[in-house]
Design a protein around this motif. Structure first.
Motif: not given
Ligand code: HAM
Length: 501
Positions: A191, A200, A205, A369-370, A394
């Protein structure tokens, strides 16, 4: 490739990420545990010709014990001298051995927990069709997409998350998979983020998803899996808490305020910014969609509620409340009630959620958020498939490592080697290979010294790699079918028969 280069290419399979015309001619090795002589061999054997220029790049081999700089020498198809930037692109990471040990340890914990819950591992490509991630809801994630056109003119993107790929695979499998599906995956996501602590441009994930269950039993089980991981890592409910709500709360609140349903996703995305944006900015943003200020105020009052009982008093549609009550009751039976709390402001920033949503936070409020997840019962139809009830989460690798560091819970993970095998005399190198091979067959982790070194160096090296025993192959012992074994913690030495090693 010039004659003699093939053998070198075999020795040096990891050609660096240079443009292919350059990489083709590059005889260097960056990240494998290559010894200095081999490196020298690589460099000095680069074919040079007077008609071609040579390029010199300085690379910092910081993960080597000497930590020095090495000169990378290569042919150049017409480029001037060039010092490459040795840092990875902004927001991305290298994983030298010490970092890689942490990553592997964390992933092992993810896998262990997933298997405890009888989930099966799956994987998808990091590169997907861009269309999979294009949603018109104005989500941040879509704006942060790493997308481009490939050489065949197709629009592709590095996945920013794993859920659309999972949905794609479920649609592709169709009736071939029996429900419910319980799958987990661990993968790298990309991202183009504004970087903050734990956020980052690439991250890994861990996802667990349940497809085919309409009941909140699925969400309760998923939250328990995360709690199990936290406990396994030594994190307690006083370190971390889950904020839980349901998108149905916001839906009901909007209905009550006579706000048009078509604004739902837009409202969700704005409400998700509470805490990250000033409240008057949030109000302005909602009002800019044509929502009367009075309704904006009522809506924001409802999402500020922190107990289900308060919500019960203001919300006429009780559907969401029933589900939330069921979830909290299940949490009590699982024994993790102290980990979760209701918070109506949690809506999540992704467009596809339809029901219960949750996020885990450090209670000190220092980190983002963790992890986060929720129910997404209608994602499949937005991708052209038939809807199936679905929920998942995630869990990133970056924020949790920050938290573990903060709490002093990151374990020391030194390189662990059982035996180091060294031939005192060069003529005995073949015997050393036999001994190393015998020990490895027995499951010992063995570092075989591959070059002529002084015994002093071997001792230092043994200390650096935390070896337990030093196995010395000497002429006189070998004649008697024995080797010299030194226990490196007790310093005791004895001659041991090969069969008794
Ligand atoms: P999300 O809240 O966008 O959900 O990301 C899930 C987790 O991924 C976040 O809480 C964080 O731990 C990690 N994360 C996201 N973006 C970053 C970043 N730029 N750098 C580091 N860690 C990051 C989703 O992605 C959904 N697809 C989750 C999901 C699965 N919902 C249903 N199934």
């Amino acid at each position: 490739m010039p004659a003699g280069s093939a053998a070198l290419a075999l020795l040096c399979p990891r050609v660096c990420a240079f443009p292919s015309s350059l990489g083709r001619n590059l005889f260097s090795l960056f990240d494998s545990p290559v010894s200095r002589p081999l490196r020298r061999l690589c460099f000095s054997s680069c074919p040079s010709s007077s008609s071609r220029q040579r390029v010199t790049a300085v690379c910092n081999f910081s993960s080597y014990s000497d930590g020095g700089a090495a000169v990378m020498d290569m042919e150049n198809n017409g480029l001037e001298n060039m010092a490459i930037d040795v840092n990875p692109p902004k927001g991305t990471r290298d994983f030298p051995p010490e970092e890689m040990r942490i990553r592997s340890w964390l992933f092992q914990n993810f896998r262990e927990v997933s298997r405890l819950f009888a989930f099966e591992e799956v994987d998808f490509p990091v590169l997907e069709s861009e269309a999979l991630f294009i949603r018109k809801a104005g989500e941040e994630i879509t704006e942060q997409l790493y997308s481009f056109e490939d050489k065949g003119g197709r629009r592709v993107a590095l996945r920013p998350e794993l859920t659309p790929s999972l949905a794609r695979l479920i649609i592709q499998k169709g009736k071939a998979v029996s429900l419910p599906i319980k799958w987990f995956t661990i993968g790298q996501c990309w991202r183009y983020e504004r970087m903050t602590r734990g956020r980052r441009r690439e991250h890994y994930q861990w996802n667990m998803d349940v497809i085919g269950i309409t009941e909140v039993t699925a969400e309760a089980e998923l939250i328990f899996a995360i709690v199990t991981l936290f406990k396994q890592l030594g994190i307690t409910s006083s370190d971390v808490g889950f904020k839980v709500s349901s998108r149905k709360v916001l839906q009901a609140a909007m209905q009550q305020c006579s706000i048009s349903e078509h604004l739902f996703t837009k409202v969700c995305i704005t409400i998700d910014k509470i805490g990250k944006m000033e409240m008057d900015e949030i109000e302005k943003d909602l009002a800019s969609s044509g929502i009367p200020m009075e309704s904006v105020k009522t809506l924001l009052h409802i999402v500020s509620l922190k107990t289900i009982s308060e919500l019960e008093e203001v919300l006429s549609d009780q559907n969401a409340i029933v589900e939330l009550r069921q979830l909290f009751s299940l949490a009590e039976h699982y024994g993790y009630l102290q980990w979760i709390e209701f918070d109506a402001s949690v809506v999540r920033g992704l467009a596809y959620y339809t029901g219960i949503v949750f996020e885990a936070f450090d209670r000190d409020g220092k980190l983002r958020a963790i992890c986060g997840g929720g129910r997404y019962d209608r994602l499949l139809s937005t991708l052209g498939g038939e809807d199936l009830p679905a929920c998942g989460f995630g869990f990133g690798d970056a924020v949790i490592v920050e938290l573990l560091k903060e709490k002093g819970l990151l374990p020391a993970l030194p390189l662990m080697v059982d035996d180091i095998v060294f031939a005192i005399d060069g003529a005995l190198q073949q015997m050393a290979a036999t001994v190393a091979s015998t020990l490895r067959q027995k499951g010992q982790k063995v570092d075989l010294v591959l070059e002529r070194k002084k015994l002093k160096w071997v001792f230092k090296h043994a200390e650096r790699i935390n070896a337990s025993r030093l196995i010395l192959i000497g002429e006189s012992e070998w004649q008697q079918g024995m080797v010299r074994v030194k226990n490196l913690s007790t310093r005791e030495e004895s001659n041991v028969k090969l069969d008794d090693l």
